[in-house]
Enzyme design. Structure first.
Site, short mmCIF file in Angstrom:
data_model
loop_
_atom_site.label_atom_id
_atom_site.label_comp_id
_atom_site.label_asym_id
_atom_site.label_seq_id
_atom_site.Cartn_x
_atom_site.Cartn_y
_atom_site.Cartn_z
N HIS A 18 0.88 -1.11 0.01
CA HIS A 18 0.22 0.01 0.08
C HIS A 18 0.76 1.13 -0.05
O HIS A 18 2.11 1.27 -0.14
CB HIS A 18 -1.27 0.10 0.98
CG HIS A 18 -0.57 0.00 2.59
ND1 HIS A 18 0.36 1.14 2.84
CD2 HIS A 18 -0.45 -1.04 3.48
CE1 HIS A 18 0.69 0.78 4.01
NE2 HIS A 18 0.30 -0.60 4.59
N HIS A 21 4.09 1.42 2.25
CA HIS A 21 5.11 0.63 1.68
C HIS A 21 5.92 1.40 0.63
O HIS A 21 6.90 1.45 0.57
CB HIS A 21 4.72 -0.84 1.23
CG HIS A 21 3.68 -1.45 2.31
ND1 HIS A 21 2.84 -1.88 2.00
CD2 HIS A 21 4.23 -1.89 3.51
CE1 HIS A 21 2.49 -2.62 3.05
NE2 HIS A 21 3.24 -2.65 4.02
N CYS A 126 -0.51 -9.95 22.18
CA CYS A 126 -1.40 -9.66 21.22
C CYS A 126 -0.93 -10.40 19.99
O CYS A 126 -0.05 -10.25 19.51
CB CYS A 126 -1.52 -8.23 20.71
SG CYS A 126 -2.40 -7.76 19.46
N CYS A 129 -0.02 -8.21 16.87
CA CYS A 129 1.36 -7.46 16.77
C CYS A 129 2.45 -8.43 17.36
O CYS A 129 3.55 -8.08 17.05
CB CYS A 129 1.33 -6.41 18.15
SG CYS A 129 -0.05 -5.17 18.10
N CYS A 143 -5.23 -4.30 23.45
CA CYS A 143 -3.78 -3.82 22.50
C CYS A 143 -3.93 -2.48 22.21
O CYS A 143 -5.20 -1.93 21.38
CB CYS A 143 -3.65 -4.74 21.17
SG CYS A 143 -2.56 -4.22 20.05
N HIS A 146 -4.50 -2.63 18.13
CA HIS A 146 -5.80 -3.22 17.55
C HIS A 146 -6.97 -3.00 18.34
O HIS A 146 -7.93 -3.12 17.75
CB HIS A 146 -5.52 -4.69 17.54
CG HIS A 146 -4.34 -5.20 16.45
ND1 HIS A 146 -3.07 -5.46 16.65
CD2 HIS A 146 -4.43 -5.36 15.29
CE1 HIS A 146 -2.15 -5.65 15.57
NE2 HIS A 146 -3.06 -5.83 14.52
N LYS A 295 -5.30 7.10 9.27
CA LYS A 295 -4.05 6.24 9.02
C LYS A 295 -3.99 5.17 7.89
O LYS A 295 -4.95 4.46 7.95
CB LYS A 295 -3.43 5.95 10.40
CG LYS A 295 -2.10 5.12 10.31
CD LYS A 295 -1.98 4.66 11.81
CE LYS A 295 -0.97 3.62 11.68
NZ LYS A 295 -0.74 2.87 12.78
N LYS A 298 -0.37 -1.13 8.38
CA LYS A 298 0.12 -2.23 8.25
C LYS A 298 -1.11 -3.22 8.18
O LYS A 298 -1.90 -3.84 7.40
CB LYS A 298 1.27 -2.93 8.98
CG LYS A 298 2.40 -2.92 8.51
CD LYS A 298 3.51 -3.54 9.21
CE LYS A 298 4.78 -3.63 8.29
NZ LYS A 298 5.68 -4.70 9.32
ZN LIG Z 1 -1.84 -5.61 18.79
#
Ligand SMILES: [Zn+2]
Length: 629
Positions: A18, A21, A126, A129, A143, A146, A295, A298
């Protein structure tokens, strides 16, 4: 020749490429090209990060092996960089033998040196992550990234004695103020280091995770994915002792996004120090792209396909926009309006227009050749001096990875030359034979300006720079050393070059369709509004009902080069087996949305009336990915 070694992050293969990257990679590519033009011996590394829980989980979900998932997505990244013209020298994958070998050698050396020990770890973990979170980091028991509940896990693990390097690392960062840059990230790292640094858990028990590099001293464990991944920067050069490593590693610089500062600025230097390997020179950190204020990251949705913009506007325009719009280190917002604005103003008007005017004047008034000098007046001197200053400014900006400043400087020069055309008025000089000397001076100045621009633009607009250089008959390798005023040989042929960057007409409308159209309550739209919707042919390769939903089917569809999940409200009309194998039409650029907990990336088109529903298919065969217009 100075060696120069630059790396992009290695991209995690649970994701499609995306904008975030693409930016990291374009930045690195522009820098690599600049250093090549400057005469350095450059090695540009990119690649993919392929181990860890997330890959194992995603693969299990898709019903394929982790290796197959890694192969698929690594290939997607590689294809994207090739399409974007990225001039990388090496592409590393962490599942390659050459990488595993170096990771295991470093682990063994650290184990032998007593830098690693076996301990017990308990914590809130998590899975998204792939990391434990400390109490301080947890937000409402969830988290922080997330916003999903964490799982308490306790297990025996191997630890790297990172804590003992805290004082040394603070000292190193204070002695080398640009070790981490821009400065805001250096301050952020020093902020992290105000709290005690804990030892780093570097293993995962194999009973929980098989997908990783086994520890060489205990095969019941695999290596923690970050410890594995960071070593790619060293393993890609063959590791200590390899001639390529010895040549390039002392000049290493990394480019990363701000989400991965901590592993790169803290874990990695400590790992290198413990392994007796010298540190990298600079960690260059950029900010986030937002899309309409959100935002792009990832593991969160809202992806922009880098290639969609490249296809629509061309590689150079895409590179120019991201390099010019983002102040390196800060966040920036991506919008098509801003993109088209810059394309029209900077590329079409300023640069494209200058190239077209200057080459046309030289062809029409100078017989298509660079004239014999002419006498230099303060007006010509001012252009030459402006260039000398711009060249120095660009060098200073590039030393700091300040791409936006480098481009702003070059565009100052473009402005100077455009104004010189306006004031010197070569077309008026050409009408008076007595002013031949003035005309020659003007045309020489224009030719010289384009020649140096043809070199300065190579890192940023490689295709346009090549076209300019070709129009001026410059066939050798572009070298910054030749971007010196007054080197253009008199008599050299010049060709007209126009339409370098065509203007995008954002108010373009098409002819109205023939015959009356039933509009009912829906207002008519302009063709360019329709053009914002990207429709593509997609082949359904798997389908399953969503538990708890009567209406939704979860489809895995292929768009040729990529596969994605699309949730469709067709379960009352199609059994999974009825839809698999069909080629349907999807809205491919729809924002990702969660439906009953599943992320949908696109929408299947279907017609419905009076309780009946039919999915749109093709009446003859076309490959998946084909555009629908
Ligand atoms: Zn996480």
């Amino acid at each position: 020749m100075t060696a120069f070694y630059l790396t992009t992050p290695i991209y995690y293969v649970n994701d499609r490429p995306h904008l975030g990257h693409a930016y990291s990679t374009i930045v690195a590519d522009a820098m690599a090209r600049y250093r090549r033009v400057a005469g350095d011996d450059v090695w540009l590394l990119t690649g993919t990060d392929e181990h860890g829980d997330k890959i194992a989980q995603a693969a299990a979900k898709a019903g394929i092996t982790p290796q197959a998932m890694a192969d698929q997505n690594s290939a997607a990244f590689r294809a994207t960089w090739q399409a974007l013209g990225i001039s990388y020298n090496d592409y590393i994958r962490t599942t390659e033998e050459r990488h595993k070998k170096v990771v295991q050698a470093i682990l063994q050396a650290l184990w032998d040196a007593g830098e690693i020990y076996l301990g017990t770890y308990g914590g809130n973990y998590c899975f998204g992550c792939e990391r434990f979170y400390t109490e301080k980091e947890i937000v409402d028991g969830k988290c922080p990234d997330h916003l999903t509940p964490l799982t308490w896990i306790e297990e025996q693990n191997y630890f790297f004695k990172m804590s003992k390097y805290q004082g040394w690392l603070i000292d190193h960062i204070e002695r080398h103020p640009d070790f981490v840059r821009p400065e805001r990230y250096r301050n952020e790292v020093l902020g992290f280091l105000r709290d005690p640094l804990t030892d780093l858990s570097i293993s995962r028990p194999r009973r929980r995770l098989e997908w990783g590099i086994p520890l060489p001293f205990d095969d019941q464990y695999v290596t923690y994915v970050w410890f594995d991944a960071l070593i790619n920067y060293v393993s890609a050069l063959g590791g200590p002792g390899d001639p390529r490593f010895e040549k390039f590693w002392p000049h290493a610089q990394h480019v990363i996004g701000k989400d991965i500062v901590k592993p790169h600025a803290i874990y990695w230097p400590c790992m290198l120090k413990a392994a007796g390997i010298s540190l990298y020179q600079h960690l260059n950190v950029h900010g986030y792209w937002t899309l309409g204020g959100h935002k792009i990251s990832k593991s969160v949705g809202n992806l922009v396909e880098a290639l969609a913009f490249k296809e629509k506007y061309g590689n150079d325009a895409f590179r120019y926009f991201v390099l010019r719009e983002m102040v390196f280190g800060l966040d920036a917002d991506f919008s098509e309006e801003a993109f088209v604005g810059r394309l029209n103003a900077d590329l079409a008007n300023d640069l494209g227009n200058l190239v077209s005017r200057a080459t046309t004047l030289i062809v029409n008034l100078g017989g298509g050749k660079v004239p014999q000098g002419g006498s230099v007046t303060p007006a010509e001197e001012a252009v030459a001096e402006a260039f000398a200053k711009v060249k120095a400014d660009v060098a200073a900006a590039m030393d700091e990875f300040a791409f936006h400043r480098a481009l702003a400087s070059i565009w100052e020069f473009v402005g100077v030359v455009n104004r010189y055309v306006d004031t010197s008025q070569p077309w008026a000089l050409a009408k008076d034979a007595a002013k031949k000397d003035r005309l020659d001076a003007a045309l020489t100045t224009l030719a010289e300006s384009l020649r140096v621009l043809g070199i300065m633009l190579v890192p940023f607009l490689p295709d346009a720079a090549e076209k300019i250089r070709t129009a001026l008959g410059q066939s050798g390798e572009p070298r910054l050393a030749d971007a010196v005023w007054g080197r253009f040989a008199a008599g050299a042929p010049v060709q007209r070059l126009s339409g370098l960057f065509p203007r995008i007409d954002d108010k373009k409308t098409s002819a109205s369709p023939a015959g009356p159209v039933e509009t009912a309550a829906t207002p008519r739209i302009k063709i360019d509004e329709f053009g914002k919707v990207e429709l593509r042919v997609a082949e359904v390769i798997a389908a399953e009902p969503l538990p708890k939903s009567k209406k939704l089917l979860k489809l895995m569809v292929s768009l040729g080069q990529e596969q994605r999940t699309v949730v469709a409200g067709i379960a009352e009309h199609y059994a999974p087996a009825d839809i698999v194998g069909k080629k349907v039409v999807i809205v491919a650029n729809l924002e990702a949305a969660k439906l009953m907990g599943v992320e949908s990336n696109g929408m299947v088109l279907a017609a419905s009336i009076g309780g009946k529903l039919a999915v749109l298919t093709l009446d003859r065969d076309l490959p998946p990915g084909a555009k629908v217009t």
